[in-house]
Design an enzyme around this catalytic site. Structure first.
Site, short mmCIF file in Angstrom:
data_model
loop_
_atom_site.label_atom_id
_atom_site.label_comp_id
_atom_site.label_asym_id
_atom_site.label_seq_id
_atom_site.Cartn_x
_atom_site.Cartn_y
_atom_site.Cartn_z
N CYS A 1 -34.14 97.36 -2.07
CA CYS A 1 -34.29 97.98 -1.42
C CYS A 1 -33.53 99.65 -2.23
CB CYS A 1 -34.57 98.36 0.07
SG CYS A 1 -35.63 97.59 0.44
N THR A 2 -32.12 99.11 -2.06
CA THR A 2 -30.71 100.14 -2.81
C THR A 2 -31.17 100.25 -3.75
OG1 THR A 2 -29.33 99.04 -0.93
CG2 THR A 2 -28.28 99.89 -3.02
#
Ligand code: BEZ
Length: 212
Positions: free
Chosen positions: A45-46
Site C-alpha cells: 500500500c505504501t
C-alpha cells in the site's frame, strides 16, 4: 451485495486525512477513483499511495479525483503519510478515508471474509460524474495494482463517453479505436470521425483516436 457496473456509487460521510468527506459533494463534477488498502503501515500500500501521489497531474488532466481508504483511524493515517512521503519521495496529495468503523467498507463490500475477516481487499472503483460505477477491480492484498492500467481504462471510458468509440484489446493511447456498434447514422459518423474509418466487418469499424 457487491456493487455492479452502472450502480450508483454509495454516498457516505466519513473522516479522512483531509477532514470530513461527504463523498458525492466532494466528487462534484469530477470522475473519481476510490481504492481500498488492507491496512496502514503495509508495504504494498505504501508503494501504491506513493504512485498515486506522483500521478496527480495525470489524474487532473482527466478530471479525476483520487481517494484511498484504509480501516485505521485518522491519527494512524497521518503517521503513515509521513512514511509514504519519505520513502516514496513524494507528497500525498489526496485524502485517505479513516474507515475505522468500516462504514464505507460495508457499503462497498470491501471485507471479503474468506480472504481476511479484518483487512479490506485491494478494490478500486472508477466513478463517473453522474456517480455511476464504471469499473470495479479487486486484487489480493499481496498484489499491487498497476496504475498505468487504471489511467488506460479511464482514457478508454472517457473515449466512449465523449467520442462514442470503444478500445480494442491491448489498446494503448494513440492506437486506432472501434466505432461503437450503436452508431449507425452516416452523417454523425462523418461528423465525428473526419479522419475516416475502415470497415473490416460491418460490426468492426476502426478509426484513428478522435481526440489526438
Ligand atoms: C500489504 O502490503 O498490504 C501486504 C503485503 C504482503 C502480503 C499481504 C499484504
Amino acid at each position: 451485495m457487491s456493487l455492479r457496473l452502472g450502480d450508483t456509487a454509495p454516498d457516505f460521510e466519513q473522516e479522512s486525512s483531509e477532514g470530513t468527506i461527504r463523498f458525492h459533494e466532494w466528487l462534484g463534477n469530477s470522475w473519481g477513483v476510490l481504492f481500498s488498502h488492507p491496512a496502514d503501515y503495509t508495504p504494498v500500500c505504501t508503494t501504491e499511495l506513493g504512485l498515486t501521489a506522483k500521478l496527480k497531474d495525470e489524474f487532473a488532466k482527466r478530471n479525476v479525483k483520487a481517494i484511498a481508504l484504509s480501516v485505521d483511524p485518522v491519527e494512524s493515517h497521518h503517521g503513515w503519510i509521513k512514511d509514504i512521503n519519505e520513502t516514496q519521495h513524494t507528497v500525498v496529495n489526496f485524502p485517505i478515508i479513516a474507515d475505522a468503523d468500516r462504514k464505507v467498507s460495508e457499503l462497498y463490500d470491501l471485507i471479503h471474509p474468506n480472504a481476511s475477516t479484518t483487512a479490506t481487499v485491494r478494490s478500486l472503483f472508477v466513478i463517473d460524474p453522474d456517480k455511476k460505477v464504471r469499473l470495479t477491480i479487486t486484487y489480493p492484498a499481496s498484489t499491487g495494482r498497476n496504475f498505468d492500467e487504471i489511467l488506460r481504462v479511464i482514457d478508454s471510458l472517457q473515449l466512449t463517453e465523449y467520442h462514442k468509440v470503444a478500445t480494442p484489446g491491448n489498446w494503448k493511447d494513440g492506437d486506432d479505436v472501434v466505432i461503437v456498434p450503436s452508431l449507425q447514422d452516416p452523417e454523425e459518423i462523418a461528423r465525428r470521425f473526419p479522419k475516416g474509418y475502415k470497415t473490416i466487418k460491418p460490426y468492426l469499424r476502426l478509426t484513428p483516436q478522435p481526440n489526438k
